[in-house]
Design an enzyme around this catalytic site. Structure first.
Site, short mmCIF file in Angstrom:
data_model
loop_
_atom_site.label_atom_id
_atom_site.label_comp_id
_atom_site.label_asym_id
_atom_site.label_seq_id
_atom_site.Cartn_x
_atom_site.Cartn_y
_atom_site.Cartn_z
N LEU A 151 -68.33 8.66 -4.89
CA LEU A 151 -67.82 7.86 -5.15
C LEU A 151 -67.59 7.14 -6.47
CD1 LEU A 151 -70.29 5.75 -2.80
CD2 LEU A 151 -68.38 6.62 -1.68
N ASP A 152 -66.67 6.46 -6.58
CA ASP A 152 -66.32 6.65 -8.02
C ASP A 152 -67.34 5.01 -8.65
OD1 ASP A 152 -63.66 7.15 -7.72
OD2 ASP A 152 -62.56 5.51 -7.48
#
Length: 328
Positions: A156-157
């Site tokens: 995930l960012d």
């Protein structure tokens, strides 16, 4: 409460001594399936990548007494010859801040003997690098020193919160990667878009292409030369300024939801790369900071038990308040 710290090595000299003998390592079923170069990189911490690849090309590394390529995928029972190489010590101290430790301890949404799902906080990277010494996976390893294997099944960012899937066995990691590549993993995000989106739902089917942006930043653009990408959006709540949607990516391209939302004309609130910068500045005045994207739910068939599994990360407080106020 004090930070957890761990020094990876305490060297007495700038460079650690070269091992005195060759290692012969037998691949067990849990290590099978990984590439030879990745196996060596994990085993030979501190050895430059160039040295490892040179050892493979030069025949110093062998699999079952024969030369092999770096891309060879190891099988159970393979015997790998690892040559004596000089290892540079890692002197940096890993440290786990209190806030990250609390989240890792309290943020477990699901766990069994093969995998776990965490509620990742926004603002924390999933792995170290980019100037960040200890991130989610490093922190989890510090908290669980007895764990033989902990690896990210996806990413995930940094500014995205929510469900993060981690494998506790290499065999499970391979199965989860297969699920992410195929149709076996259903991912649902919550995104707060800027502007009032008039539609109830939309399917964005636009190819995405990676390219270098300003100062080397990674950028993704809608481009016919890119890879296929599909995202379905469904409106949940709407005000005059903002719209809360479900975003369900069919594919898993880099920054896919962010770019597709911007393509709709309603970029995600707080997005510093693809967003509306004037609106983002205005939102900060109302206490809305950071990328408003949350990995809300993962649904898949458990690769070991065969049972359907659905795990959701609680909606962040602001998104929950917005939903309760504006949903129809």
């Amino acid at each position: 409460m004090t930070d957890i710290r761990m020094t990876t090595r305490q060297p007495s000299s700038p460079v650690s001594p070269t091992p005195q003998s060759v290692q012969w390592l037998t691949i067990d079923p849990d290590m099978a399936g990984q590439r030879l170069d990745n196996f060596l990189l994990a085993r030979l911490k501190g050895v430059p990548k160039s040295r490892i690849y040179r050892a493979v090309r030069g025949g110093e590394v062998r699999v079952n007494k024969a030369r092999s390529s770096a891309s060879y995928r190891l099988a159970a029972g393979d015997v790998v010859r690892v040559p004596p190489v000089r290892q540079s010590p890692a002197v940096a101290e890993l440290w786990l801040p209190d806030h990250l430790r609390h989240n890792l301890e309290q943020g477990v949404l699901y766990e069994d003997e093969t995998l776990l799902i965490l509620n990742k906080p926004a603002g924390v990277a999933v792995h170290g690098g980019s100037g960040q010494q200890c991130a989610v996976i490093e922190g989890l390893r510090l908290l669980r020193p007895e764990a033989r294997f902990l690896e990210l099944a996806h990413r995930l960012d940094r500014d995205t919160s929510g469900c993060l899937l981690i494998a506790k066995k290499r065999s499970m990691l391979r199965l989860l990667h297969d699920a992410f590549r195929g149709d076996g993993m259903t991912k649902t995000y919550l995104a707060l878009l800027t502007g009032a989106w008039s539609k109830q739902h939309a399917l964005v089917n636009q190819p995405l292409l990676k390219r270098a942006g300003q100062e080397g930043a990674r950028m993704v653009v809608v481009n016919a030369a890119g890879k296929p990408a599909q995202t379905r959006f469904q409106r949940l709540a709407c005000s005059e300024q903002l719209t809360l949607v479900k975003a369900m990516p069919k594919t898993g391209r880099t920054h896919q939801i962010r770019v597709h939302a911007a393509w709709l004309g309603h970029p995600i609130a707080g997005d510093p790369r693809y967003g509306n910068f004037e609106r983002n500045r205005a939102l900060v005045q109302h206490g809305i900071t950071g990328l408003q994207l949350h990995a809300w739910q993962l649904r898949f068939v458990h690769p070991k038990s065969g049972e359907p599994l659905s795990v959701s990360a609680p909606m962040p407080a602001f998104l929950d308040d917005f939903y309760q106020t504006y949903h129809a």
